[in-house]
Design a protein around this motif. Structure first.
Motif, PDB file in Angstrom:
ATOM      1  N   GLU A 137      54.881  -2.988  48.972  1.00 23.79           N
ATOM      2  CA  GLU A 137      54.962  -4.052  47.969  1.00 23.79           C
ATOM      3  C   GLU A 137      53.964  -5.169  48.281  1.00 23.79           C
ATOM      4  N   HIS A 142      55.613   6.463  48.967  1.00 18.70           N
ATOM      5  CA  HIS A 142      56.050   5.369  48.097  1.00 18.70           C
ATOM      6  C   HIS A 142      55.183   5.299  46.839  1.00 18.70           C
ATOM      7  N   CYS A 143      53.887   5.523  46.989  1.00 19.98           N
ATOM      8  CA  CYS A 143      53.003   5.522  45.823  1.00 19.98           C
ATOM      9  C   CYS A 143      53.392   6.644  44.866  1.00 19.98           C
ATOM     10  N   ALA A 147      56.813   5.754  43.215  1.00 18.95           N
ATOM     11  CA  ALA A 147      56.667   4.733  42.169  1.00 18.95           C
ATOM     12  C   ALA A 147      56.050   5.327  40.912  1.00 18.95           C
ATOM     13  N   LYS A 160      64.075   0.017  43.791  1.00 18.51           N
ATOM     14  CA  LYS A 160      62.965  -0.886  44.131  1.00 18.51           C
ATOM     15  C   LYS A 160      61.618  -0.239  43.812  1.00 18.51           C
ATOM     16  N   LEU A 161      61.482   1.048  44.133  1.00 23.56           N
ATOM     17  CA  LEU A 161      60.218   1.727  43.833  1.00 23.56           C
ATOM     18  C   LEU A 161      60.046   1.911  42.328  1.00 23.56           C
ATOM     19  N   LEU A 209      58.767  -1.306  41.100  1.00 28.16           N
ATOM     20  CA  LEU A 209      57.348  -1.417  41.442  1.00 28.16           C
ATOM     21  C   LEU A 209      56.495  -0.607  40.486  1.00 28.16           C
ATOM     22  N   ILE A 253      53.392  -1.967  37.928  1.00 29.92           N
ATOM     23  CA  ILE A 253      52.009  -1.633  38.292  1.00 29.92           C
ATOM     24  C   ILE A 253      51.471  -0.619  37.295  1.00 29.92           C
ATOM     25  N   ARG A 313      54.399  -9.644  40.191  1.00 29.49           N
ATOM     26  CA  ARG A 313      54.691  -8.329  40.799  1.00 29.49           C
ATOM     27  C   ARG A 313      55.466  -8.440  42.106  1.00 29.49           C
ATOM     28  N   GLU A 314      56.243  -9.501  42.234  1.00 24.52           N
ATOM     29  CA  GLU A 314      57.126  -9.637  43.394  1.00 24.52           C
ATOM     30  C   GLU A 314      58.433  -8.912  43.060  1.00 24.52           C
ATOM     31  N   VAL A 315      58.372  -7.570  43.072  1.00 20.68           N
ATOM     32  CA  VAL A 315      59.501  -6.777  42.590  1.00 20.68           C
ATOM     33  C   VAL A 315      60.722  -6.968  43.466  1.00 20.68           C
TER      34      VAL A 315
END
Length: 616
Positions: A325, A359-360, A363, A383-384, A387, A391, A496-498
């Motif tokens: 993040e 994680h990429c 997401a 959370k992902l 994100l 994005i 973008r502060e998820v």
């Protein structure tokens, strides 16, 4: 010298009195045997009291001397029902054996540890299944089969196992071809099991072709390999192929949990998930790691997730999600500090890079299919997914490509940690860069390209400090102060502060709000540093100090609670609609599913036909 002479120069044991006659034999001249001399009763030695050993100590001493059998061997499948994750193969074989359509050659392929060799032995047992009630090839295996014990131990004379990795030559295959002509000695079929068959030489494969195409009726061949592409197609076309799949993480976690219960050990479910993830679909790897994990705690104690994570050298997934993040938000200093903290706790740089790749991917998948498609715990998946929603898909795709290149660099770098830090700097710099299409649109419209938190230096010319300072872009002015709490939440989403947005929406009950000061009641389970983090971010974005107090009482509903209440009210309004009621009555048992608001249809105005003027 006579026999009675004593050799004074001889060794010490020859100086003792030598018994000339065995007292248990009769005299050769008929004399009665000599009566045995009375033996004096031995004097009882004084009994020295010794401390009694506890029963547990005795058991531990005995167990230490016994040979331990690892879990991968102890729980090796004994029947086809014990094979986990291979239901398609078992179903096909069951139907084939039931109808008598049994192939003469089988090719088993898959990654290491999914059960290829075990399946080969089970097939050999099934082909030679013979009990008091079964006298034909059958997959109904029991523990009392005539040939089962010898086959599973690899000692049956009609079932030959050969490791093709160490017997690669044509002479080894000639031995098989010579013996295949003769009928079996005890069993129904002669079964030849060749493990790692892709290691055979080209000449060995060619020697096997004719026999494999037209084998005698009493011969069966079972091949196993991890490299199916290295096996010639001429061999594959003569075999019935079965691809043993990787075992899904959920199935492997359940299997490992059952084995831990049988062993009388306790281990946390998250720890089993870590082991399943590290096993990569291999049951044998999972059991080997479980074997290693169970000794991390005393008997009766529970093996903790943190202990297993340290054993595997893995980084905490929640921490790597926070690192991802920070990278995607372009906060380079925070991302570097996060990585150095993980590295200080023993995290492997390669594993951290792999986690960022996962994680990429998660997401990106969650952006298209929702959080459930990530197969992660709910909080991490949410959370992902958030994100991924914040994005753009093009940025995620570009990040994936950069992480793939970074992974190769980390593996080849003299210092992997330095390579990870350079990759973080590169990723954070490129996180806000526009894609090619967006950059082209901005250039056409005359807008500044922007993006990237690092200064872009000019090329050539004097490169002194003043020139570098002059080349830096002008800092953007501070944003206006949010006037409501809802605007604060929206501002966090725009930045973008998820993670921070989810915490604020879930744990903050606003009590009072004014620009520069927020008082709220904290929900149980809120992060300790939530107020400090929110204050720091708002000061960074607005250019002024924000006082955030978390000691308020009687706060309003959280954003999540309000959203749930609004959705419930919307559902109640839809259910009260007369048309919906009529539909529900017309279809008994029907349930109202998800409610979606459809955008209004845009009506395109009709373009009038152009009437061409006559030239006349």
């Amino acid at each position: 010298m006579t026999d009675s002479d004593t050799n004074l120069d001889g060794p010490p044991w020859e100086e003792d009195d030598v018994v000339q006659r065995d007292e248990n034999t009769d005299d050769m001249f008929g004399a009665p045997a000599a009566a045995p001399e009375p033996v004096a009763a031995p004097i009882a030695a004084p009994v020295v009291a010794k401390p009694a050993l506890a029963h547990a100590d005795v058991e531990a001493h005995v167990d230490d001397g016994a040979a331990y059998q690892v879990l991968a061997r102890k729980y090796r499948p004994r029947t086809f029902e014990d094979l986990i994750g291979q239901e398609a193969m078992v179903r096909t074989l069951t139907n084939a054996f039931a109808t008598g359509r049994i192939a003469h050659a089988f090719m088993l392929t898959g990654v290491r540890g999914v059960g290829k060799t075990t399946t080969a032995r089970l097939l050999a047992r099934a082909l030679n299944n013979e009990t008091e009630t079964i006298d034909r090839p059958s997959l109904t295996l029991t523990a009392h089969g005539r040939h089962d014990a010898a086959i599973m131990a690899g000692q049956h004379m009609d079932v030959m196992e050969m490791d093709a990795a160490s017997h690669t030559g044509v002479n080894d295959i000639r031995d098989i071809l010579e013996s295949v002509r003769y009928a079996p000695v005890e069993a129904r079929y002669k079964v030849y099991v060749l493990d790692e068959v892709h290691m055979l030489s080209t000449q060995a494969f060619n020697a096997l072709l004719k026999t494999l195409e037209e084998p005698p009726p009493h011969a069966k061949f079972i091949f196993a390999t991890t490299e199916i592409r290295k096996v010639p197609v001429t061999i594959l076309s003569r075999c019935q192929r079965f691809d043993l799949r990787r075992v899904e993480p959920e199935i492997l976690v359940e299997h490992l949990g059952r084995i831990a219960d049988r062993e009388g050990m306790k281990i946390e479910t998250d720890a089993l998930a870590l082991i399943s993830r590290a096993a990569e679909g291999s049951v044998r790897d999972g059991l080997s790691l479980l074997d290693q994990a169970l000794v991390q705690a005393e008997r009766g104690e529970t093996v903790k997730t943190e202990t297993v994570r340290d054993m595997l050298g893995l980084a905490d997934r929640t921490q790597t999600i926070a690192l991802f993040e920070s990278v995607m938000a372009g906060r380079t200093p925070e991302a570097l500090e996060s990585f150095r903290t993980l590295y200080g706790f023993g995290a492997d740089p390669v594993q951290v890079t792999n986690d960022l790749l996962e994680h990429c991917h998660a997401a990106s998948v969650a952006k298209m299919l929702g959080p459930n498609a990530t197969r992660l715990p709910n909080d991490q998946a949410q959370k992902l997914a958030a994100l991924g929603a914040a994005i753009p898909a093009a940025t995620l795709s570009r990040t994936w490509q950069m992480l793939l290149k970074a992974l190769d660099e980390v593996r080849r770098a003299p210092n992997p940690a330095d390579a990870v830090e350079m990759a973080i700097v590169r990723l954070a710099y490129a996180a806000d860069l526009p894609g090619p299409e967006e950059a082209l649109k901005r250039l056409q419209s005359g807008e500044p390209l922007g993006g990237g938190s690092a200064p872009r230096g000019g090329g050539g010319g004097g490169g002194g400090p003043s020139a570098q300072l002059a080349a830096r872009p002008v800092m953007a002015p501070a944003l206006p102060d949010p006037q409501t709490f809802e605007q604060v939440v929206a501002l966090i989403g725009e930045k973008r502060e998820v993670g921070l947005q989810m915490d604020v929406e879930r744990y903050v009950k606003p009590v009072s709000f004014k620009p520069g000061a927020i008082v709220y009641e904290s929900v149980q389970g809120a992060p300790i540093e939530l107020a400090r983090k929110l204050s720091a971010r708002l000061r960074e974005w607005t250019g002024r100090t924000w006082l955030i107090a978390a000691n308020g009482q009687g706060g309003a509903e959280t954003v999540i609670e309000r959203q749930k209440k609004d959705r419930a009210a919307e559902r109640a309004e839809v259910e009260a609609n007369p048309f919906i009621k009529a539909v529900m009555l017309a279809f008994p048992g029907a349930k109202l599913g998800e409610i979606k608001t459809i955008a209004p249809t845009v009506v395109t105005p009709e373009i009038p036909d152009v009437v061409e003027d006559d030239d006349d």
